[in-house]
Scaffold this motif. Sequence first.
Motif, short mmCIF file in Angstrom:
data_model
loop_
_atom_site.label_atom_id
_atom_site.label_comp_id
_atom_site.label_asym_id
_atom_site.label_seq_id
_atom_site.Cartn_x
_atom_site.Cartn_y
_atom_site.Cartn_z
N THR A 133 -3.85 -9.48 -57.57
CA THR A 133 -4.00 -10.85 -57.11
C THR A 133 -3.27 -11.79 -58.03
OG1 THR A 133 -5.99 -11.09 -58.40
CG2 THR A 133 -6.25 -10.42 -56.11
N ARG A 153 2.91 -9.89 -50.21
CA ARG A 153 3.18 -11.09 -51.02
C ARG A 153 4.57 -10.98 -51.63
NH1 ARG A 153 -2.51 -12.25 -54.07
NH2 ARG A 153 -3.81 -12.00 -52.22
N VAL A 169 -1.68 -15.03 -40.65
CA VAL A 169 -1.62 -16.23 -41.49
C VAL A 169 -0.46 -16.08 -42.47
CG1 VAL A 169 -4.01 -17.05 -41.39
CG2 VAL A 169 -3.41 -15.25 -43.01
N ALA A 170 0.20 -17.17 -42.76
CA ALA A 170 1.30 -17.20 -43.73
C ALA A 170 1.08 -18.40 -44.63
CB ALA A 170 2.65 -17.29 -43.02
N THR A 171 1.11 -18.16 -45.93
CA THR A 171 0.78 -19.22 -46.89
C THR A 171 1.81 -19.29 -48.01
OG1 THR A 171 -1.55 -18.78 -46.46
CG2 THR A 171 -1.03 -20.06 -48.46
N ILE A 172 2.27 -20.50 -48.27
CA ILE A 172 3.06 -20.73 -49.49
C ILE A 172 2.12 -21.45 -50.44
CG2 ILE A 172 5.02 -22.02 -50.44
CD1 ILE A 172 6.29 -21.25 -47.54
N GLY A 173 1.61 -20.71 -51.40
CA GLY A 173 0.52 -21.22 -52.24
C GLY A 173 0.98 -21.68 -53.61
N ARG A 174 2.03 -21.04 -54.12
CA ARG A 174 2.51 -21.40 -55.46
C ARG A 174 3.97 -21.80 -55.36
NH1 ARG A 174 0.93 -17.47 -60.07
NH2 ARG A 174 2.56 -16.11 -59.30
N LEU A 175 4.32 -22.90 -56.00
CA LEU A 175 5.70 -23.39 -55.95
C LEU A 175 6.02 -24.06 -57.27
CD1 LEU A 175 7.33 -25.26 -52.98
CD2 LEU A 175 7.60 -26.09 -55.28
N THR A 220 5.81 -18.54 -53.70
CA THR A 220 5.22 -17.32 -53.17
C THR A 220 4.99 -17.46 -51.67
OG1 THR A 220 3.00 -18.15 -53.63
CG2 THR A 220 4.02 -16.75 -55.31
N ASP A 259 2.65 -15.48 -48.80
CA ASP A 259 1.57 -14.52 -48.57
C ASP A 259 1.40 -14.41 -47.05
OD1 ASP A 259 -1.18 -13.90 -47.80
OD2 ASP A 259 -1.76 -14.13 -49.90
N ARG A 305 -0.43 -12.19 -43.83
CA ARG A 305 -1.49 -11.22 -43.54
C ARG A 305 -1.64 -11.02 -42.03
NH1 ARG A 305 -6.06 -12.62 -48.17
NH2 ARG A 305 -4.59 -13.64 -49.60
N ALA A 339 -9.45 -11.66 -46.02
CA ALA A 339 -9.51 -11.41 -47.46
C ALA A 339 -9.60 -9.89 -47.70
CB ALA A 339 -10.73 -12.10 -48.06
#
Lengths: 416, 416
Positions: A14, A219, A265-271, A288, A290, A292, A360
């Motif tokens: 993670t 990821r 789901v598609a996530t850009i969480g860190r930039l 990043t 992510d 799923r 999750a």
Amino acid sequence: MSGGNKPQSPVVTTGQAPAGSGPNEERGRGVTRLLYTGAWREAQHYLAERMREFGLTARFDRVGNLYGRLQGTDPASKVILTGSHIDTVRSGGHYDGAYGIAAGIAALVSLKERFGPPRRTLEVVSLCEEEGSRFPLSYWGSGNATGVYDLRSAATYADPDGVTMQAAMEASGFGADAQPDPLRDDLEAFVEAHIEQGVILERTGERIGIVSAIVGQRRYTLTLEGEANHAGTTPMTMRQDALAGTAEMMLAAETEALRHGEPLVATIGRLNVKPNTPNVVPGAVSFTLDVRHSDEAELSAFCELLLGQFEAIAAKRSLKLTCDLWMNAKPAPMDEELSGRLQSICAAKGMAHRTMVSGAGHDAQLFSAVCPTAMLFVPSRRGISHSPDEYSSPEALADGLGVLTELLYQLAYEER
Amino acid sequence: MSGGNKPQSPVVTTGQAPAGSGPNEERGRGVTRLLYTGAWREAQHYLAERMREFGLTARFDRVGNLYGRLQGTDPASKVILTGSHIDTVRSGGHYDGAYGIAAGIAALVSLKERFGPPRRTLEVVSLCEEEGSRFPLSYWGSGNATGVYDLRSAATYADPDGVTMQAAMEASGFGADAQPDPLRDDLEAFVEAHIEQGVILERTGERIGIVSAIVGQRRYTLTLEGEANHAGTTPMTMRQDALAGTAEMMLAAETEALRHGEPLVATIGRLNVKPNTPNVVPGAVSFTLDVRHSDEAELSAFCELLLGQFEAIAAKRSLKLTCDLWMNAKPAPMDEELSGRLQSICAAKGMAHRTMVSGAGHDAQLFSAVCPTAMLFVPSRRGISHSPDEYSSPEALADGLGVLTELLYQLAYEER
């Protein structure tokens, strides 16, 4: 649990969340119980003591998984296992993981008190680690129980302070050859109760979620390189702005994910931007992605489509794009027969329930590779998790316990 | 230089860039000469010594601006001033600021040697500070010379280590009441030579840029608040993703800036995400918006248009938008008569030249409020500045010096 991971992280990582980085977090609030720390040791020994008080046979394995056993009368029976993980993220909540252990203990104790020893052996497990919050790996507990991890790899992981997992494990009183091997080859079934960590049950008003599959996850870290330039002296038409390119990719990810529809789901969480200065056109960005989905083919097709769009955007803007896939976990379907039992139990109790995908990751996905596995959710208030604000009502917790207890009764006490 | 700034930054602040944050920067390379540091003191005293060697009368004012004077024969004449700033950003280049001082000294010395004392007094200035790299303000040198700053405010600024500007100034040997007041009320003209810090001259092949105006700048910090949520368990349709909203705003900024056309530029240079974790839907984002134009009405209309679009995007996505304008500097037109002279000089020398807007701020914009002011640029290799890679060829530097010298000759020696 397979393929595509980095050597330092053979299963799933993670990533290393810095202290104080969680959502809705206030430093100093909540529960921080990282693997092989004092708080962790205290919790596991407290649970062992309570298990013994309640009449369960408690034992630790070599990595610090704690089992409480209710011996079955059939000596040939395999083990019906329930439980979850004892570790938390930094400043996490009271329910994530802990609920599944507490519900398991309560279920076993109430079955023992009401029906005496089961036909088939029941065990509850407090798994040592799932979150990946201290060392750069996760599922250390269930991974050792199911043979995904080699215990000797503990020497190759270190926390941000440079303490190896091997050293931390030994300092906690584990890791000795004389202690029981963590690998289980005697499991008939695994059942995990957990908080949903999402908003679906709360929004629909359903009381129990029955997990049909745990999503696969990919990821990526994407890096875009353009040219850092003076924000005042570089005309718009002469820029290679890495952040503007990223903006276009982020919108493409959102648009395509909405178009594809649930459960994707598609996530850009860190930039992170370089140099990240108000008066400089950004020269480089890393972010990043992510993604799923519960279906491997759909997950794969979506990632291919989106990364193709990213490449086109980069080419159009003369940006250099690099793409690093650092997690690739396959979807884990839950056992249909066990899930069918959960549905019947909810129906018999008159509890509104929903069959749903878990977005999750959970320990159940590792057990699903070695034995029939089921998972049930109870609602989380506002979907908040990994936060001191995590909350599920006593009624919700009791609902889950009731359903879990009934399933364990059927599996361990009924004739088959 | 007016209006809309924060109390701690009455003129213009470039913000506090952390060490090592510049574009193309390698720590330890380049020039770091921050106001009132040892390197700065050494540079100013070295220049004073060289000025004296060259036959100029050198003097410091109370804030550490260094003047080299070539006394005119006409006792009634005001002063023709040239020069630039001696301070740098962290790990900056050799040319930004320093070139204008060196060219000024060389011009005065060559004029003196060739033509003797001028009719009107010539001075070259090494301004103490322009970059805003140590204290949270900028243009401290030209701001004190032109009356924008009150010297007593030095006690109210501090560097990241907590050292006030007053203390730093005194430790450098300045700030005493007995030292000359920095305010100049005797200027007839100011001329600044500077590297372009942009790519236009290099791309067009022109040798001299003649600045028609220094752009006005507005800088905003925008904050978007949504809801941080689990990246796996929050369906796309239930998200309030602050970063996705930001992506839409970033593209709007780029699209509208391109549509508006030159000389407008709009830059999102700094962006920070919370919690900035791969598996969490971003709950909050803050980013800067830097907009520049040489025409105040156009600048204002563009900002209004774009912020209106931002508000619509935020509303559509149920995100909370806050907007903080922390810099608002008006455009500064250069003097037409002086710029016309520069054009004639270039034409007479057969030098390809371009009349252009300066997208970067310069000391000239402060002098333009108190006396006729001109500014000329020489090409910068690849437009790189604020970096150890900053470079202008000896030929380019000589071109600028030749044009500057000729203009100073006309202003100080010719009969009018």
